[in-house]
Motif scaffolding. Structure first.
Motif, short mmCIF file in Angstrom:
data_model
loop_
_atom_site.label_atom_id
_atom_site.label_comp_id
_atom_site.label_asym_id
_atom_site.label_seq_id
_atom_site.Cartn_x
_atom_site.Cartn_y
_atom_site.Cartn_z
N ARG A 117 -17.11 -6.91 -2.23
CA ARG A 117 -16.85 -5.92 -3.28
C ARG A 117 -17.06 -6.49 -4.67
NH1 ARG A 117 -11.13 -3.31 -2.59
NH2 ARG A 117 -10.59 -5.31 -1.63
N GLU A 118 -16.85 -7.80 -4.81
CA GLU A 118 -16.92 -8.42 -6.14
C GLU A 118 -18.28 -9.07 -6.42
OE1 GLU A 118 -15.92 -11.54 -3.22
OE2 GLU A 118 -15.23 -9.49 -3.55
N HIS A 119 -19.25 -8.89 -5.53
CA HIS A 119 -20.52 -9.61 -5.65
C HIS A 119 -21.25 -9.26 -6.95
CE1 HIS A 119 -24.43 -11.26 -4.75
NE2 HIS A 119 -23.96 -11.83 -3.65
N SER A 139 -19.97 -5.38 6.06
CA SER A 139 -18.98 -5.00 7.06
C SER A 139 -17.81 -4.30 6.39
CB SER A 139 -18.49 -6.24 7.81
OG SER A 139 -17.81 -7.12 6.93
N LEU A 140 -16.92 -3.78 7.24
CA LEU A 140 -15.73 -3.07 6.75
C LEU A 140 -14.53 -3.48 7.57
CD1 LEU A 140 -14.49 -0.89 4.88
CD2 LEU A 140 -15.08 0.80 6.62
N ARG A 141 -13.46 -3.90 6.91
CA ARG A 141 -12.18 -4.11 7.57
C ARG A 141 -11.52 -2.75 7.76
NH1 ARG A 141 -9.54 -8.88 7.50
NH2 ARG A 141 -8.36 -7.78 9.11
N LEU A 171 -9.24 -1.14 5.08
CA LEU A 171 -9.76 -0.89 3.74
C LEU A 171 -10.43 0.47 3.65
CD1 LEU A 171 -11.40 -4.36 2.95
CD2 LEU A 171 -9.24 -3.47 2.05
N GLU A 172 -10.28 1.09 2.50
CA GLU A 172 -11.04 2.30 2.19
C GLU A 172 -12.40 1.89 1.63
OE1 GLU A 172 -10.03 5.35 2.85
OE2 GLU A 172 -8.10 4.65 3.64
N LEU A 221 -21.14 3.13 10.68
CA LEU A 221 -20.58 4.38 11.17
C LEU A 221 -19.87 5.15 10.06
CD1 LEU A 221 -19.17 3.08 14.57
CD2 LEU A 221 -21.28 4.37 14.20
N VAL A 222 -19.15 4.44 9.21
CA VAL A 222 -18.48 5.10 8.08
C VAL A 222 -19.52 5.67 7.11
CG1 VAL A 222 -17.09 4.63 6.01
CG2 VAL A 222 -16.32 3.82 8.24
N TYR A 223 -20.60 4.94 6.91
CA TYR A 223 -21.70 5.44 6.06
C TYR A 223 -22.24 6.75 6.63
CZ TYR A 223 -26.40 5.54 3.96
OH TYR A 223 -27.55 5.92 3.31
N LEU A 224 -22.47 6.81 7.94
CA LEU A 224 -22.98 8.03 8.56
C LEU A 224 -21.93 9.15 8.54
CD1 LEU A 224 -24.82 6.41 11.59
CD2 LEU A 224 -25.90 7.56 9.64
#
Length: 324
Positions: A172-174, A200-202, A205-206, A301-304
């Motif tokens: 997120r901070e990149h 990736s996504l934990r 996290l939102e 999957l969240v992206y879709l």
């Protein structure tokens, strides 16, 4: 150590037990500035120190450290160098926010990992995971950021002018840093020449890290760049072409996951098992690699889901996806 242009040196910082082998740290000699430091091991420190001296710079004289993001292979030596030199540490303001959120959660890391594994459909691995319960003890350390950076900020340094590009996705901070005069992009892990960064996504996290990543790639399109200096692999020049390749990769990966779901509903681990991973086939992966792959699958999957292509539901504590 390799001289890239006048005053800019690429330092190969060794990284044992990692297939990448090393992280590149970049020394801006006139500005006494390091971009990324490598991992926090003795081998890494010795390698960084020796190569910096070859460029006529002692680590005790470093004034600034700019980590592109907070992963261990980029910040491992930050505190060591700061103690030696009194250097100030620069990072995107999101790095401060992210660390505060992590400290505030103060969770049991083992329970967190166990619950996430179950949620993603990996219950059959819980017995294996139980063997490592004591390895999760302790709190996550944090890195003090002295100077927060903003997207679009101009850093006027001795011998270099850098523009900050906030590029969330891999982290997120990149950030990436563009030297317009030298036509250099310090790309961190955002754009690598051959492999794709882990996005990736934990589960707690939102957000939409893959969506963020794709938008961040577009931020860099059109920049006047002759040389891309990544944190791993090798230097390259065709930034535009590589951005297009990354877009194609993620479109293909999303389509592969849609096909894996088919007409039914599937867990994240079930979908992950059907993906053609670049590293090795799913059956050959150790649990820890499967866990990383499942988090990457979740990001796709969240992206879709966010684009209306998938349904998401939780049934008896397990997350399922189906086509809309």
């Amino acid at each position: 150590m390799r001289k890239m242009v006048e005053g800019v040196y690429q330092i190969e910082v060794p990284m044992r037990h990692n297939p990448l082998g090393y992280t590149y740290s970049y020394l801006l000699r006139d500005a006494a500035t390091l971009i990324d430091t490598g991992v926090g091991t003795r081998d890494a420190f010795d390698g960084l120190e020796e190569q910096a001296r070859s460029a006529r710079m002692d680590l005790t004289d470093i004034k600034r450290i700019i980590p592109t993001h907070l992963h261990g292979d980029h910040i491992g030596l930050v505190d060591t160098i700061r103690r030696l030199s009194g250097a100030k540490v620069y990072g995107h303001r999101t790095a401060i926010k992210r660390q505060k959120e992590s400290q505030a959660r103060d969770v049991d890391l083992y329970a967190d990992t166990r619950n996430e594994t179950k949620l993603l459909g990996g219950s059959k691995y819980l017995g294996f995971l139980r063997r490592f319960e004591n390895s999760f003890r302790g709190r996550m350390s944090s890195l003090e950021i002295d100077e927060p950076l903003e997207d679009g900020q101009i850093m006027e340094l001795e011998g270099s002018t850098l523009k900050v590009y906030w590029t969330p996705g891999h982290a997120r901070e990149h950030i990436c840093l563009h030297d317009e005069e030298k036509r250099i992009l310090y790309a961190g892990d955002h754009v690598l020449p051959k492999i794709t960064p882990h996005v990736s996504l934990r589960s707690h996290l939102e957000g939409d890290p893959l969506g963020d990543y794709i938008e961040s790639l577009e931020k860099l399109r059109g920049l006047d760049v002759e040389t891309v200096l990544p944190a791993h692999q090798y230097v390259f020049s065709d930034l535009e072409g590589r951005i297009s390749e990354m877009h194609l990769h993620h479109r293909s990966r999303c389509e592969e996951m849609r096909k894996a779901i088919g007409d039914g509903r599937s867990t994240v681990f079930e979908i992950s098992a059907q993906v053609s991973w670049d590293s090795r086939p799913w059956p050959e992966m150790e649990f820890w690699t499967k866990r990383m792959a499942a988090r990457e699958t979740l990001a796709h999957l969240v992206y879709l889901r966010n684009r209306g292509e998938l349904n998401e539901e939780v049934v008896k504590g397990v997350l399922y996806y189906s086509l809309t």
